[in-house]
Design a protein around this motif. Structure first.
Motif, PDB file in Angstrom:
ATOM      1  N   TRP A 101     -20.846  34.794 -30.139  1.00 53.70           N
ATOM      2  CA  TRP A 101     -19.526  34.976 -30.736  1.00 53.70           C
ATOM      3  C   TRP A 101     -18.689  35.841 -29.791  1.00 53.70           C
ATOM      4  O   TRP A 101     -18.901  37.033 -29.678  1.00 53.70           O
ATOM      5  CB  TRP A 101     -19.607  35.614 -32.118  1.00 53.70           C
ATOM      6  CG  TRP A 101     -18.253  36.009 -32.665  1.00 53.70           C
ATOM      7  CD1 TRP A 101     -17.059  35.390 -32.429  1.00 53.70           C
ATOM      8  CD2 TRP A 101     -17.964  37.123 -33.510  1.00 53.70           C
ATOM      9  NE1 TRP A 101     -16.032  36.042 -33.090  1.00 53.70           N
ATOM     10  CE2 TRP A 101     -16.561  37.110 -33.749  1.00 53.70           C
ATOM     11  CE3 TRP A 101     -18.738  38.121 -34.095  1.00 53.70           C
ATOM     12  CZ2 TRP A 101     -15.940  38.071 -34.547  1.00 53.70           C
ATOM     13  CZ3 TRP A 101     -18.118  39.072 -34.887  1.00 53.70           C
ATOM     14  CH2 TRP A 101     -16.732  39.040 -35.117  1.00 53.70           C
ATOM     15  N   ASP A 102     -17.749  35.199 -29.103  1.00 56.26           N
ATOM     16  CA  ASP A 102     -16.788  35.898 -28.246  1.00 56.26           C
ATOM     17  C   ASP A 102     -15.697  36.461 -29.148  1.00 56.26           C
ATOM     18  O   ASP A 102     -14.901  35.711 -29.718  1.00 56.26           O
ATOM     19  CB  ASP A 102     -16.212  34.909 -27.234  1.00 56.26           C
ATOM     20  CG  ASP A 102     -14.999  35.465 -26.490  1.00 56.26           C
ATOM     21  OD1 ASP A 102     -14.807  36.696 -26.486  1.00 56.26           O
ATOM     22  OD2 ASP A 102     -14.237  34.650 -25.918  1.00 56.26           O
ATOM     23  N   ARG A 103     -15.665  37.774 -29.285  1.00 62.39           N
ATOM     24  CA  ARG A 103     -14.754  38.419 -30.223  1.00 62.39           C
ATOM     25  C   ARG A 103     -13.320  38.531 -29.703  1.00 62.39           C
ATOM     26  O   ARG A 103     -12.463  39.072 -30.385  1.00 62.39           O
ATOM     27  CB  ARG A 103     -15.278  39.818 -30.578  1.00 62.39           C
ATOM     28  CG  ARG A 103     -16.683  39.836 -31.161  1.00 62.39           C
ATOM     29  CD  ARG A 103     -17.022  41.196 -31.764  1.00 62.39           C
ATOM     30  NE  ARG A 103     -16.833  42.286 -30.853  1.00 62.39           N
ATOM     31  CZ  ARG A 103     -17.777  42.812 -30.063  1.00 62.39           C
ATOM     32  NH1 ARG A 103     -18.992  42.291 -30.070  1.00 62.39           N
ATOM     33  NH2 ARG A 103     -17.530  43.831 -29.269  1.00 62.39           N
ATOM     34  N   ARG A 104     -13.066  38.029 -28.520  1.00 63.65           N
ATOM     35  CA  ARG A 104     -11.732  38.085 -27.906  1.00 63.65           C
ATOM     36  C   ARG A 104     -11.204  39.522 -27.845  1.00 63.65           C
ATOM     37  O   ARG A 104     -10.061  39.814 -28.201  1.00 63.65           O
ATOM     38  CB  ARG A 104     -10.737  37.217 -28.669  1.00 63.65           C
ATOM     39  CG  ARG A 104     -11.044  35.717 -28.644  1.00 63.65           C
ATOM     40  CD  ARG A 104      -9.958  34.945 -29.348  1.00 63.65           C
ATOM     41  NE  ARG A 104     -10.285  33.536 -29.444  1.00 63.65           N
ATOM     42  CZ  ARG A 104      -9.577  32.656 -30.153  1.00 63.65           C
ATOM     43  NH1 ARG A 104      -8.496  33.056 -30.820  1.00 63.65           N
ATOM     44  NH2 ARG A 104      -9.933  31.391 -30.192  1.00 63.65           N
ATOM     45  N   VAL A 105     -12.050  40.389 -27.387  1.00 67.13           N
ATOM     46  CA  VAL A 105     -11.663  41.792 -27.249  1.00 67.13           C
ATOM     47  C   VAL A 105     -10.783  41.932 -26.007  1.00 67.13           C
ATOM     48  O   VAL A 105     -11.166  41.492 -24.917  1.00 67.13           O
ATOM     49  CB  VAL A 105     -12.904  42.698 -27.124  1.00 67.13           C
ATOM     50  CG1 VAL A 105     -12.494  44.146 -26.908  1.00 67.13           C
ATOM     51  CG2 VAL A 105     -13.781  42.561 -28.362  1.00 67.13           C
ATOM     52  N   PRO A 106      -9.604  42.544 -26.123  1.00 66.52           N
ATOM     53  CA  PRO A 106      -8.732  42.690 -24.948  1.00 66.52           C
ATOM     54  C   PRO A 106      -9.342  43.633 -23.918  1.00 66.52           C
ATOM     55  O   PRO A 106     -10.137  44.515 -24.247  1.00 66.52           O
ATOM     56  CB  PRO A 106      -7.444  43.277 -25.537  1.00 66.52           C
ATOM     57  CG  PRO A 106      -7.873  43.950 -26.800  1.00 66.52           C
ATOM     58  CD  PRO A 106      -9.007  43.115 -27.342  1.00 66.52           C
ATOM     59  N   SER A 107      -8.984  43.431 -22.659  1.00 73.45           N
ATOM     60  CA  SER A 107      -9.509  44.266 -21.576  1.00 73.45           C
ATOM     61  C   SER A 107      -8.715  45.566 -21.507  1.00 73.45           C
ATOM     62  O   SER A 107      -7.682  45.656 -20.839  1.00 73.45           O
ATOM     63  CB  SER A 107      -9.419  43.513 -20.246  1.00 73.45           C
ATOM     64  OG  SER A 107     -10.198  42.348 -20.293  1.00 73.45           O
ATOM     65  N   MET A 108      -9.212  46.554 -22.217  1.00 74.53           N
ATOM     66  CA  MET A 108      -8.532  47.852 -22.250  1.00 74.53           C
ATOM     67  C   MET A 108      -9.566  48.966 -22.107  1.00 74.53           C
ATOM     68  O   MET A 108     -10.210  49.368 -23.076  1.00 74.53           O
ATOM     69  CB  MET A 108      -7.756  48.024 -23.564  1.00 74.53           C
ATOM     70  CG  MET A 108      -6.643  47.001 -23.768  1.00 74.53           C
ATOM     71  SD  MET A 108      -5.845  47.149 -25.379  1.00 74.53           S
ATOM     72  CE  MET A 108      -5.168  48.807 -25.258  1.00 74.53           C
ATOM     73  N   GLY A 109      -9.759  49.418 -20.902  1.00 76.99           N
ATOM     74  CA  GLY A 109     -10.693  50.523 -20.682  1.00 76.99           C
ATOM     75  C   GLY A 109     -12.134  50.091 -20.865  1.00 76.99           C
ATOM     76  O   GLY A 109     -12.522  48.980 -20.517  1.00 76.99           O
ATOM     77  N   GLY A 110     -12.942  50.981 -21.428  1.00 77.53           N
ATOM     78  CA  GLY A 110     -14.364  50.715 -21.592  1.00 77.53           C
ATOM     79  C   GLY A 110     -15.185  51.563 -20.641  1.00 77.53           C
ATOM     80  O   GLY A 110     -14.671  52.358 -19.849  1.00 77.53           O
TER      81      GLY A 110
END
Length: 265
Positions: A101-110
């Motif tokens: 399940w690709d949650r479509r999390v935006p690329s913001m930090g991490g």
């Protein structure tokens, strides 16, 4: 236990499941605590690794007794424990898919010391070779451009072109962000789109879905929307009230009035 269909039992799943008749469920959808320290109003997500895996085996064994020979199980996990849990389940069932399940999390930090985790792992297991699976109920329609490109005579009337394609094992569905219209007050609520796909594919109309960890109640809502029965368990009384509210908000044709929430003793 009598009158258990379409009810939410606000109690420990292992104890509650034991009271259900054996072999009644067509489908189990399980979204257990991931043991990541999430706050569910109790300590259910804070265990030592060995204790967590022992507890997982206990609820799996309790739940599988309630599954029909033609039944299936979907279980949500993360990479942290999916290898161990999948091995344990393979000793009891046949694994058909590992779904991402690709949650479509935006690329913001991490994290800067590892890759960002943006998916959940879902195991799809079945009891027997003749398990129920309705692929036509969950086909994904082709868009107009694809149909136009397949305009040659050999494609005219082709079932696969008219009905759509088989969903792949990577499901790209956005997580429920705070402003999402489905979002309820639960930290790990799953989208209806995902749960309804499981219900339509793996539970026949009029069949029964068992959810040991109802959480926000998405499985119960999906079952009623798809004209299936459900039975489920949830430990947190606040979430039990939330589930009751979500079921009550369904349209009359979803038979919301037939659902009953049993409060904690």
């Amino acid at each position: 236990m009598d009158n258990w269909r379409n009810r939410v039992f606000c109690e420990d799943a292992v104890k509650g499941i034991a009271r259900l008749p054996d072999g009644v469920a067509d489908l189990i959808i399980a979204d257990p605590p991931y043991n990541l320290g999430k706050d569910y109003g109790n300590d259910s997500d804070r265990m030592e690794s060995a204790a967590y895996l022992e507890w997982t085996a206990a609820w799996v064994d309790a739940a599988l007794k309630k599954l029909k020979p033609s039944g299936s199980l979907y279980i949500f996990l993360t990479w942290r424990y999916s290898p161990e849990v999948f091995v344990m389940l393979k000793q009891r069932m046949t694994m058909m898919n590992e779904i991402i399940w690709d949650r479509r999390v935006p690329s913001m930090g991490g994290s800067t010391r590892r890759y960002s985790s943006v998916h959940d792992t879902v195991g799809f297991f079945v009891n027997a070779r003749d398990y129920y699976f309705d692929i036509d109920a969950v086909r994904v329609p082709y868009d107009a451009e694809t149909k136009k490109a397949r305009s040659r005579s050999i494609f005219v009337g082709a079932k696969w072109l008219e009905m759509g394609y088989n969903p792949k094992d990577v499901w790209s569905v956005s997580r429920l962000h705070r402003e999402h219209r489905e979002r309820a007050d639960h930290p790990t609520q799953k989208p209806l789109e995902i749960i309804e796909r499981m219900v339509k594919a793996s539970c026949p109309p009029g069949g029964l879905v068992l959810d040991p960890f109802l959480g926000s109640g998405t499985t119960a809502v999906a079952a009623r929307r798809c004209n299936r029965d459900f039975v489920g368990f949830e430990l947190n009384p606040d979430y039990c009230k939330l589930i009751e509210q979500r079921l009550a908000a369904l349209q009359p044709e979803a038979d919301a009035a037939a659902t009953v929430s049993t409060p904690c003793p």
